[in-house]
Write a protein that holds these residues in place. Structure first.
Motif, PDB file in Angstrom:
ATOM      1  N   UNK A  90      18.916  10.435   3.458  1.00  0.00           N
ATOM      2  CA  UNK A  90      17.953  10.437   4.029  1.00  0.00           C
ATOM      3  C   UNK A  90      16.764   9.536   3.480  1.00  0.00           C
ATOM      4  N   UNK A  91      15.981   9.127   4.262  1.00  0.00           N
ATOM      5  CA  UNK A  91      15.083   8.227   4.150  1.00  0.00           C
ATOM      6  C   UNK A  91      14.212   8.536   3.863  1.00  0.00           C
ATOM      7  N   UNK A  92      13.102   8.336   2.905  1.00  0.00           N
ATOM      8  CA  UNK A  92      11.763   8.727   2.459  1.00  0.00           C
ATOM      9  C   UNK A  92      10.881   7.482   3.055  1.00  0.00           C
ATOM     10  N   UNK A  93       9.489   7.323   3.651  1.00  0.00           N
ATOM     11  CA  UNK A  93       8.383   6.463   3.442  1.00  0.00           C
ATOM     12  C   UNK A  93       7.794   6.866   2.959  1.00  0.00           C
ATOM     13  N   UNK A  94       6.866   5.508   2.585  1.00  0.00           N
ATOM     14  CA  UNK A  94       5.935   6.261   1.251  1.00  0.00           C
ATOM     15  C   UNK A  94       5.002   5.098   1.950  1.00  0.00           C
ATOM     16  N   UNK A  95       3.207   5.118   1.635  1.00  0.00           N
ATOM     17  CA  UNK A  95       2.664   5.320   2.493  1.00  0.00           C
ATOM     18  C   UNK A  95       1.508   4.871   1.430  1.00  0.00           C
ATOM     19  N   UNK A  96       1.151   4.184   1.065  1.00  0.00           N
ATOM     20  CA  UNK A  96      -0.379   3.907  -0.424  1.00  0.00           C
ATOM     21  C   UNK A  96      -0.982   2.319  -0.213  1.00  0.00           C
ATOM     22  N   UNK A  97      -2.525   2.941  -0.781  1.00  0.00           N
ATOM     23  CA  UNK A  97      -2.776   2.035  -0.429  1.00  0.00           C
ATOM     24  C   UNK A  97      -2.235   0.791  -1.976  1.00  0.00           C
ATOM     25  N   UNK A  98      -2.196  -0.137  -2.115  1.00  0.00           N
ATOM     26  CA  UNK A  98      -2.367  -1.443  -3.077  1.00  0.00           C
ATOM     27  C   UNK A  98      -3.242  -1.097  -3.948  1.00  0.00           C
ATOM     28  N   UNK A  99      -2.882  -1.071  -5.851  1.00  0.00           N
ATOM     29  CA  UNK A  99      -4.260  -0.927  -6.048  1.00  0.00           C
ATOM     30  C   UNK A  99      -5.243  -1.963  -5.920  1.00  0.00           C
ATOM     31  N   UNK A 100      -5.045  -3.605  -6.479  1.00  0.00           N
ATOM     32  CA  UNK A 100      -5.358  -4.443  -6.480  1.00  0.00           C
ATOM     33  C   UNK A 100      -6.760  -4.994  -5.157  1.00  0.00           C
ATOM     34  N   UNK A 101      -4.980  -4.614  -4.447  1.00  0.00           N
ATOM     35  CA  UNK A 101      -5.858  -5.606  -3.156  1.00  0.00           C
ATOM     36  C   UNK A 101      -5.956  -4.741  -1.491  1.00  0.00           C
ATOM     37  N   UNK A 102      -5.853  -3.559  -2.071  1.00  0.00           N
ATOM     38  CA  UNK A 102      -6.114  -1.898  -1.416  1.00  0.00           C
ATOM     39  C   UNK A 102      -5.497  -2.459  -0.052  1.00  0.00           C
ATOM     40  N   UNK A 103      -4.852  -3.065   0.089  1.00  0.00           N
ATOM     41  CA  UNK A 103      -3.880  -3.330   2.179  1.00  0.00           C
ATOM     42  C   UNK A 103      -2.775  -1.728   1.697  1.00  0.00           C
ATOM     43  N   UNK A 104      -2.580  -1.853   2.482  1.00  0.00           N
ATOM     44  CA  UNK A 104      -1.617  -0.388   2.721  1.00  0.00           C
ATOM     45  C   UNK A 104      -0.741  -1.347   2.686  1.00  0.00           C
ATOM     46  N   UNK A 105       0.715  -0.454   1.837  1.00  0.00           N
ATOM     47  CA  UNK A 105       2.071  -0.354   2.065  1.00  0.00           C
ATOM     48  C   UNK A 105       2.523   0.580   2.102  1.00  0.00           C
ATOM     49  N   UNK A 106       3.741  -0.522   2.512  1.00  0.00           N
ATOM     50  CA  UNK A 106       4.735   0.908   2.873  1.00  0.00           C
ATOM     51  C   UNK A 106       6.241   0.113   2.314  1.00  0.00           C
ATOM     52  N   UNK A 107       6.268   1.484   1.907  1.00  0.00           N
ATOM     53  CA  UNK A 107       8.149   1.541   1.137  1.00  0.00           C
ATOM     54  C   UNK A 107       8.895   2.556   1.501  1.00  0.00           C
ATOM     55  N   UNK A 108       9.959   2.206   1.238  1.00  0.00           N
ATOM     56  CA  UNK A 108      11.583   2.893   1.650  1.00  0.00           C
ATOM     57  C   UNK A 108      12.030   3.020   0.687  1.00  0.00           C
ATOM     58  N   UNK A 109      12.820   4.662   0.768  1.00  0.00           N
ATOM     59  CA  UNK A 109      14.098   4.380   0.119  1.00  0.00           C
ATOM     60  C   UNK A 109      15.019   5.282   0.583  1.00  0.00           C
ATOM     61  N   UNK A 110      16.265   5.597   0.302  1.00  0.00           N
ATOM     62  CA  UNK A 110      16.767   6.284   0.681  1.00  0.00           C
ATOM     63  C   UNK A 110      17.718   7.319  -0.359  1.00  0.00           C
ATOM     64  N   UNK A 111      18.101   8.242  -0.186  1.00  0.00           N
ATOM     65  CA  UNK A 111      18.614   9.370  -1.177  1.00  0.00           C
ATOM     66  C   UNK A 111      19.545  10.029  -0.313  1.00  0.00           C
ATOM     67  N   UNK A 112      20.631  10.320  -1.289  1.00  0.00           N
ATOM     68  CA  UNK A 112      22.143  10.687  -1.100  1.00  0.00           C
ATOM     69  C   UNK A 112      21.321  12.749  -0.958  1.00  0.00           C
TER      70      UNK A 112
END
Length: 150
Positions: A90-112
């Protein structure tokens, strides 16, 4: 030096208890033999009605997925692989804003995740919950399929 205690036969008490041990073992093995004889009889009794047609075992009814499992992490994601037996990736997508630069950061992680009935396919949106380690990489379990792939 204190003298050894002796029983009425004049042999030391230590040897007398050692002489009793094999008798106790013999009694235990005789009991075990009696049990196995009774189990053989009961097995023969069970085999006689076996000639009649056997009733098929009932499958466990499908339980609905719980709304929330207390104390466990829960994630939503997209199935990217279902090639393994009873396991999905399963691919988990997370979207959050960077603490310092306030830019939207998209991260993905895979888990079984464990999929007991192999119901999820590639592209499905699923809900998974944290569980005990099921293998070296599998620590999640499929709760439900939220949306089937088109």
């Amino acid at each position: 030096m204190p003298a050894r205690k002796s029983d009425s036969a004049g042999t030391p008490a230590k040897k007398a208890s050692a002489a009793r041990k094999p008798a106790a073992k013999k009694a235990a093995s005789a009991k075990a033999g009696a049990k196995s004889a009774t189990t053989r009889k009961s097995a023969a009794a069970k085999a006689a009605p076996a000639a009649a047609p056997k009733a098929s075992k009932k499958a466990k009814p499908e339980r609905p997925a719980p709304v929330a499992v207390p104390g466990r992490k829960e994630r939503r994601g997209v199935v990217v692989s279902s090639a393994m037996d009873k396991t999905i990736v399963v691919r988990i997508d997370s979207v959050r804003s960077h603490d310092k630069y306030r830019k939207v950061v998209r991260r993905t992680s895979k888990l079984h995740a464990h999929d007991e009935h192999n119901v999820a396919n590639v592209g499905d949106v699923v809900r998974v919950v944290e569980t005990r380690p099921l293998s070296a990489t599998k620590h999640w379990r499929l709760l439900e399929v939220l949306a089937k792939a088109k």
